[in-house]
Design an enzyme around this catalytic site. Structure first.
Site, PDB file in Angstrom:
ATOM      1  N   ILE A  47       0.829  -1.200   0.000  1.00 26.69           N
ATOM      2  CA  ILE A  47       0.000   0.000   0.000  1.00 26.69           C
ATOM      3  C   ILE A  47       0.871   1.261   0.000  1.00 26.69           C
ATOM      4  CG2 ILE A  47      -2.008  -1.104   1.018  1.00 26.69           C
ATOM      5  CD1 ILE A  47      -1.178  -0.070   3.727  1.00 26.69           C
ATOM      6  N   THR A  56       4.177   1.007   1.182  1.00 24.47           N
ATOM      7  CA  THR A  56       5.105   0.866   2.299  1.00 24.47           C
ATOM      8  C   THR A  56       6.428   0.225   1.929  1.00 24.47           C
ATOM      9  OG1 THR A  56       4.038  -1.225   2.829  1.00 24.47           O
ATOM     10  CG2 THR A  56       3.227   0.722   3.965  1.00 24.47           C
ATOM     11  N   ARG A 100      13.434  -5.784  14.636  1.00 25.97           N
ATOM     12  CA  ARG A 100      14.335  -5.774  13.485  1.00 25.97           C
ATOM     13  C   ARG A 100      13.801  -4.852  12.400  1.00 25.97           C
ATOM     14  NH1 ARG A 100      16.463  -9.731   8.868  1.00 25.97           N
ATOM     15  NH2 ARG A 100      18.395  -8.586   8.573  1.00 25.97           N
ATOM     16  N   ASN A 146      14.552  -2.911   6.329  1.00 25.10           N
ATOM     17  CA  ASN A 146      15.138  -2.012   5.338  1.00 25.10           C
ATOM     18  C   ASN A 146      15.103  -0.597   5.894  1.00 25.10           C
ATOM     19  OD1 ASN A 146      15.453  -0.155   3.128  1.00 25.10           O
ATOM     20  ND2 ASN A 146      14.959  -1.792   1.699  1.00 25.10           N
ATOM     21  N   LYS A 182       8.628  -5.873  14.671  1.00 23.45           N
ATOM     22  CA  LYS A 182       7.493  -5.391  15.464  1.00 23.45           C
ATOM     23  C   LYS A 182       6.504  -4.561  14.662  1.00 23.45           C
ATOM     24  CE  LYS A 182       9.218  -5.121  20.216  1.00 23.45           C
ATOM     25  NZ  LYS A 182       9.451  -4.170  21.330  1.00 23.45           N
ATOM     26  N   GLY A 217       4.734   0.942  10.397  1.00 24.35           N
ATOM     27  CA  GLY A 217       3.940   1.803   9.526  1.00 24.35           C
ATOM     28  C   GLY A 217       2.960   2.707  10.244  1.00 24.35           C
ATOM     29  N   GLU A 218       2.453   2.272  11.401  1.00 21.96           N
ATOM     30  CA  GLU A 218       1.444   3.057  12.098  1.00 21.96           C
ATOM     31  C   GLU A 218       1.967   3.659  13.399  1.00 21.96           C
ATOM     32  OE1 GLU A 218      -2.705   1.503  11.422  1.00 21.96           O
ATOM     33  OE2 GLU A 218      -1.585  -0.363  11.272  1.00 21.96           O
TER      34      GLU A 218
END
Length: 755
Positions: free
Chosen positions: A465, A467, A644, A647, A717, A720-721
């Site tokens: 989307i 990301t 972790r 990227n 973990k 994105g939010e």
């Protein structure tokens, strides 16, 4: 603005460029909205202009006379569409308001759809449709006549006797906070193209959960889900609004079947405000009690959320806020207020954005009343075990985040007194707040195929989307099989592929990479066993555990090696292919069947044996003109720990974008509502305010290395939010520091500071 991606640190992957970068910058990336089809008919929606009442008639004669009009679909002609129960969350219908009348439940409800040979003809005819109504007075929002309120559930987090602890606390604060309605406004509009091949339906639609959409549409059309395919390789922004089936999809499929040709709908920007979901407005009452030394002894939080008349959607973010600190005692409750509005839904960081804003503002107010540094107050109340459940955290690096962000920001130079920092006509304020987001994990399947050439193909019906999912999934396969990233191709966004999770809750990287690890490890095991058990090979007699993969070769510690090509020849196979299913701990064994059936199966966060959250600390500087009260945010620093980092380049982009969104949430973003008509006023991106480059001079992102072997096989973990959670509170706290004026309702505008 600082945009350079950082160099990788410990427990971080390479900052590889996106696999899809060339496609996107050259315009070759095909979004669902871009798919070309022959003999295409065009659809335009007709939506209600009242928010409550009944549709008493709909005159279509003039509209049907427009040259090129093929059909106008109304409630009378779509009765065969099956009504589905509303189910909040990824996969189900976004609302129980699915019929085209006669009952009108909210402004902008779909009441008809015109289909014509051209978009222009369909648009002209749609404007010529003449509905008539029996209007009733609508209820718009909190405090409106006619709204109803009910508890949002039976149980909410509680620990000890919070009221008694408040009564005996040395210092207490009590305050109310509010957040507004907000809409997603993604670049790619809500579009749908449907085409039939006999009894098989293909849907091209931007989707965050192709399996959910596939199954929901099949139920609405009363057909076999195996005959429905959803294709969505790229999504031009979603933020939660494209995770469920809106009423438009089955309507377009129905029209395509009836007309015997492909039909494409592109909803207008203003229609996107009412035919899909949005972030509900919220109200909060918070009480905090503490000892003189800053130890918090009590926290109570009452949340209220607006929802639609028929649907009890809620986010109930107290389930997350109670985990942030060692509160001693806790009492929470959440209510939903039913108004005549379209049903809200998930919007980036759904539960924590409004609830953490309220809590982190209250924590700052408590720090002021205690005369204590806000960072120190959080340090004193850092938690090792959850106040409510007593569970330990899988890992927690909150204060490390605060230390790194504070040092980079220069927090030690802050003068604590409100209004004490100034640069000419500009009042300077510094504020901070915590960011958090639960680590969600989803049941996921993946197929990995390795060719003798070293080329790898990964297939999973997950979603990119925006990301960078293509890239991080490819990196995981490349790393596990010891091949360059350029040798990996990744297929996503197609319901013909093995089922992936809903692209929500920041779970995609953690869930999909865990499944990819399992598939790759199965391939590795076969290759290494073949290499070590050969009678005459260079690795004969070595234990498989002594071998590793690098550069397309199986390699021993002494340097002896054999190419993958030769090992596969030894196996006598042209390719190795493995299908793997990842089921997070605590997820039932039949969960993959549920995902195949279109249900998003997520766990994590406060569930399970350990508390699992990504955390961060955000610091902002605001400058407020002493006379005009113009507000500027010249710089922001955020430090984040998310396990972790696959990227650092794509992670940096996500975190930076989240903080920018947080600036918009604090100072710009709000959907204005006409309280008399329950109608959205600023339903376009000319008047719906969002930050632009001039509003964001400097964003510094710090990624704190964190290892967590307990969250999932990938150790991820989710990010994105995370970053847009704490920014608004940090800005509100900085505004207070600059002016001595506490603004508790968002967004903060000039007029709030003039009084």
């Amino acid at each position: 603005m600082s945009t350079a991606a950082p160099e990788p640190k410990a427990n971080m992957g390479r900052p590889a460029p996106r696999l899809d970068a060339r496609l996107k910058v050259t315009g070759e990336a095909r979004y669902p909205s871009d798919m070309p089809f022959g003999n295409l008919a065009h659809a335009v929606l007709v939506t209600s202009t009242i928010a409550r009442g009944r549709l008493t008639g709909i005159e279509t004669g003039v509209a049907r006379a427009v040259p090129g009009v093929l059909e106008i679909f109304t409630a009378e002609s779509t009765t065969s569409l099956k009504h589905l129960d509303y189910v909040p969350g990824g996969g189900g219908p976004s609302t129980s308001v699915q019929e085209l009348g006669p009952q009108i439940a909210h402004d902008g409800q779909i009441i008809a759809m015109v289909v014509a040979e051209t978009l222009e003809a369909a648009r002209e005819a749609a404007h010529a449709v003449r509905p008539s109504y029996a209007r009733e007075n609508p209820s718009a929002t909190f405090g409106s006549d006619g709204v109803t309120e009910e508890p949002a559930g039976k149980e909410f987090p509680k620990a000890g006797d919070a009221e008694a602890a408040l009564a005996s606390a040395d210092v207490t604060i009590e305050a109310e906070y509010g957040t507004p309605t907000q809409h997603h406004n993604a670049i790619e509009l809500f579009t749908t193209t449907c085409l039939w091949d006999g009894d098989r339906l293909t849907i091209h639609e931007p989707s965050q959960f192709v399996y959910g959409l596939k199954n929901a549409v099949a139920k609405r059309l009363d057909m076999d889900p195996a005959k429905v395919r959803v294709v969505s390789p790229f999504v031009g922004g979603a933020f939660g609004a494209k995770a469920q089936m809106t009423p438009r999809t089955a309507l377009v499929a129905f029209a395509a079947k009836a007309l015997g040709r492909p039909v494409k709908l592109v909803a207008s920007r203003d229609q996107g405000f009412t035919i899909a979901t949005y972030r509900a407005e919220t109200r909060h009452r918070i009480k905090l009690g503490a000892r003189r030394d800053g130890k918090i002894v009590a926290y109570t939080h009452e949340g209220r959320e607006v929802t639609s008349r028929p649907d009890a959607y809620k986010v109930a973010g107290v389930a997350d806020t109670v985990r942030l600190y060692d509160f001693g005692t806790v009492a929470t409750k959440v209510s939903v207020v039913h108004a005549d509005r379209n049903t809200p839904g998930f919007m980036r960081s759904p539960p924590v954005v409004p609830y953490v804003y309220a809590l982190e503002s209250a924590v700052d107010e408590l720090a002021v009343k205690l005369g204590m540094d806000p960072v120190e107050l959080r340090r004193i109340n850092d938690v090792t075990k959850d106040t409510v459940s007593g569970k330990a955290w899988s890992s927690r690096s909150l204060m490390t985040c605060y230390d790194e962000a504070a040092a980079a920001f220069g927090w030690s130079k802050r003068s604590p007194a409100p209004g004490s920092m100034r640069d000419g006509d500009w009042l300077i304020g510094w504020g901070c707040a915590t960011a958090c987001y639960p680590t969600h994990l989803g049941a996921t399947a993946a197929r990995v195929r390795l060719l003798p050439s070293g080329e790898v193909r990964v297939q999973v019906a997950a979603h990119d989307i925006g990301t960078g999912a293509y890239t991080v999934i490819g990196q995981q396969a490349a790393e596990r099989l010891g091949v360059p990233l350029a040798a990996v191709s990744v297929d996503l966004g197609d319901s013909e592929l093995p089922p992936g999770p809903v692209a929500g809750g920041s779970n995609t990287t953690a869930s999909v990479c865990s499944a990819v690890i399992m598939a790759c490890d199965a391939i590795r095991e076969k290759l290494l066993r073949a290499a070590s058990t050969a009678n005459d090979g260079p690795l004969a007699g070595r234990a498989p555990g002594e071998l590793s993969f690098t550069d397309g070769r199986a390699v021993a510690s002494d340097g002896a090696a054999e190419s993958v090509t030769d090992v596969m020849k030894r196996l006598g196979t042209a390719a190795l292919e493995e299908y793997a299913e990842y089921l997070p701990p605590g997820v039932p064994r039949d969960s993959m069947r549920q995902v195949y059936g279109g249900k998003a199966v997520l766990t994590g966060g406060p569930h399970g044996d350990k508390i699992m959250y990504a955390l961060g600390a955000e610091f902002v500087e605001v400058r407020i003109h002493a006379r005009t009260r113009e507000v500027r945010v010249p710089r922001a620093v955020g430090a984040f720990a998310g396990g972790r980092i696959m990227n650092p380049r794509t992670a940096h982009s996500q975190l930076m974008g989240g903080m920018i969104w947080g600036i918009g949430s604090a100072l710009h973003e709000a959907t204005e509502i006409d309280p008399r008509e329950a109608r959205y006023i600023n339903d376009d991106i000319a008047e719906y305010l969002i930050p632009v480059n001039a509003d964001v001079p400097s964003i510094e992102v710090i990624m704190v290395p964190e290892e967590d072997a307990e969250v999932n096989p990938a150790g991820v973990k989710g990010l994105g939010e995370l970053a847009n959670v704490g920014t608004a509170a940090a800005i509100a706290n900085a505004v207070y520091h600059a002016t001595g004026k506490r603004i508790r309702d968002l967004p903060i505008r000039i007029e709030d500071l003039l009084a």
